[in-house]
Write a protein that holds these residues in place. Structure first.
Motif, short mmCIF file in Angstrom:
data_model
loop_
_atom_site.label_atom_id
_atom_site.label_comp_id
_atom_site.label_asym_id
_atom_site.label_seq_id
_atom_site.Cartn_x
_atom_site.Cartn_y
_atom_site.Cartn_z
N LEU A 1 32.83 -53.31 -110.52
CA LEU A 1 32.77 -52.40 -111.66
C LEU A 1 34.14 -51.82 -111.93
N THR A 2 34.50 -51.74 -113.21
CA THR A 2 35.67 -50.94 -113.57
C THR A 2 35.19 -49.50 -113.71
N ALA A 3 35.55 -48.68 -112.74
CA ALA A 3 35.17 -47.27 -112.76
C ALA A 3 36.13 -46.49 -113.64
N SER A 4 35.62 -45.43 -114.23
CA SER A 4 36.40 -44.55 -115.09
C SER A 4 35.90 -43.13 -114.87
N PRO A 5 36.39 -42.13 -115.60
CA PRO A 5 35.99 -40.74 -115.31
C PRO A 5 34.49 -40.47 -115.30
N THR A 6 33.68 -41.30 -115.98
CA THR A 6 32.24 -41.04 -115.96
C THR A 6 31.65 -41.22 -114.57
N LEU A 7 32.32 -41.97 -113.70
CA LEU A 7 31.84 -42.10 -112.33
C LEU A 7 31.82 -40.74 -111.65
N GLY B 1 37.33 -51.40 -126.36
CA GLY B 1 37.81 -50.06 -126.01
C GLY B 1 38.86 -50.10 -124.91
N GLY B 2 39.35 -48.93 -124.55
CA GLY B 2 40.41 -48.85 -123.57
C GLY B 2 40.05 -49.42 -122.22
N VAL B 3 38.87 -49.11 -121.71
CA VAL B 3 38.44 -49.61 -120.40
C VAL B 3 38.33 -51.13 -120.43
N ASP B 4 37.79 -51.66 -121.53
CA ASP B 4 37.63 -53.10 -121.68
C ASP B 4 38.99 -53.80 -121.71
N ILE B 5 39.93 -53.25 -122.46
CA ILE B 5 41.25 -53.87 -122.60
C ILE B 5 41.98 -53.88 -121.25
N VAL B 6 41.97 -52.74 -120.56
CA VAL B 6 42.63 -52.66 -119.25
C VAL B 6 41.99 -53.64 -118.28
N THR B 7 40.67 -53.72 -118.29
CA THR B 7 39.97 -54.62 -117.37
C THR B 7 40.34 -56.08 -117.62
N TYR C 1 46.18 -44.77 -115.02
CA TYR C 1 45.65 -43.62 -115.75
C TYR C 1 46.44 -43.39 -117.02
N ALA C 2 45.91 -42.54 -117.88
CA ALA C 2 46.62 -42.10 -119.07
C ALA C 2 46.35 -40.61 -119.23
N TRP D 1 41.20 -42.56 -116.42
CA TRP D 1 41.70 -43.41 -115.34
C TRP D 1 40.76 -44.60 -115.14
N TRP D 2 41.29 -45.60 -114.44
CA TRP D 2 40.54 -46.84 -114.21
C TRP D 2 40.76 -47.33 -112.78
N GLY D 3 39.72 -47.90 -112.21
CA GLY D 3 39.85 -48.47 -110.88
C GLY D 3 38.70 -49.42 -110.62
#
Length: 325
Positions: free
Chosen positions: A93-99, A44-50, A125-126, A253-255
């Motif tokens: 952790l790769t944080a995303s909007p669910t945080l 998924g997107g978070v995995d790819i970015v990470t 972000y996207a 977004w990711w961080g």
């Protein structure tokens, strides 16, 4: 200060007193591989970015950075694993909007999203876009909003699931514009997109990278991009701000974050190397190819952003009466 505000204010204390004994540890950090937990399945997107960032960050730190996928329970399994990990900089952790959203969606968690993490730095972000089927009568966002108020039968919108980024963005759209529509949650984005193309739902708010091929083929029509900045993926698409809704802004977004009380020396080291990696054009190009816009900065900047997201989406969830499945 209310209890809620006090909890949010405690999110990511960048200079905790408990961190002081770890100063010596920071001098030799990292001395072993670092694990970055992704609370989603691979691919998924978070995995790819990470994975893009982890590979480059490992090179910068001189250590292997391992990506560990821990999906499940709306990302709560992965987040809990990091919240309970030692605050030594070796489990991130790769944080995303669910945080931000899970703090309001779930009343009983084994961790506190607003308290139990230390901000390291934002990756990027996207912006989400609003799309309708090709055969939709609505050619603009204004037509969609006005049409929803005239339709005898209520319009509907799809999402990847209850409490997902697309769901919350569409609820924000409803709250800001008065658009009338009911939510149809799906188990993932793919079946929702399929039904959108087939006209079984009226619109979706979604990451453009998930639907760009359908937009280019003509099976979907994009009406607007959330926020104030055009997206490189669809540069001619109007922004919601340019259309007259300045508060209508929604992104994925990711961080990077670590457990609570991560020593400030480690935060500074990780943030500095992360910013160097994200400043490289080759890294920016790799992320851009996946629809990600780099938005790096200090750990404090990311902490402030995270706090604002908790407040923003917590209010949207409360006003819409959204409950977790």
């Amino acid at each position: 200060m209310t209890p809620t505000r006090r909890r949010i204010g405690q999110f990511i204390a960048l200079t905790p007193l408990l961190a002081l004994p770890f100063a010596a540890l920071a001098q030799n950090y990292p001395s072993k591989p670092i694990t970055v937990v992704v609370p989603y399945a691979p691919g998924g997107g978070v995995d790819i970015v990470t994975r893009i960032v982890a590979q480059e960050l490992g090179g910068a730190l001189g250590q292997t950075v391992i990506v560990d996928n821990k999906p499940g329970a709306s990302t709560n399994i992965g987040m809990a694993a990091v919240a309970k990990a030692p605050a030594d900089g070796y489990t991130l952790l790769t944080a995303s909007p669910t945080l931000a959203s899970n703090a309001a969606l779930f009343k009983k968690l084994s961790f506190n999203p607003a308290e139990d993490f230390t901000a390291i730095g934002k990756i990027g972000y996207a912006p989400l876009v609003i799309v309708v089927p090709a055969n939709s009568p609505f050619k603009s966002l204004k037509e969609l909003i006005d049409g929803s108020k005239r339709e005898k039968s209520e319009l509907s919108y799809g999402s990847a699931g209850n409490g997902s980024s697309g769901h919350l963005a569409s609820e924000l759209l409803i709250q800001q514009t008065g658009l009338k529509a009911i939510h149809i949650p799906y188990k993932g984005g793919s079946p929702a997109i399929t039904d959108l193309i087939g006209g079984r739902v009226s619109f979706m708010s979604i990451n453009p990278l998930e639907v760009i091929s359908h937009i280019q083929s003509g099976s979907l029509r994009a009406l607007a991009v959330y926020g104030s900045k055009p997206t490189d993926t669809l540069p001619s698409l109007p922004t919601t701000q340019s259309l007259g809704w300045p508060k209508l802004d929604a992104t994925v977004w990711w961080g990077l974050v670590g457990p609570r009380n991560l020593p400030p020396e480690l935060v500074q080291r990780l943030n500095g190397e992360l910013q160097k990696v994200l400043a490289r054009k080759d890294v920016q190009d790799k992320l851009a190819a996946r629809g990600a816009i780099v938005d790096s900065g200090s750990a404090q900047k990311f902490a402030d952003f995270s706090k604002s997201e908790i407040v923003k989406w917590g209010q949207v969830i409360k006003d819409a009466g959204i409950l977790a499945d």
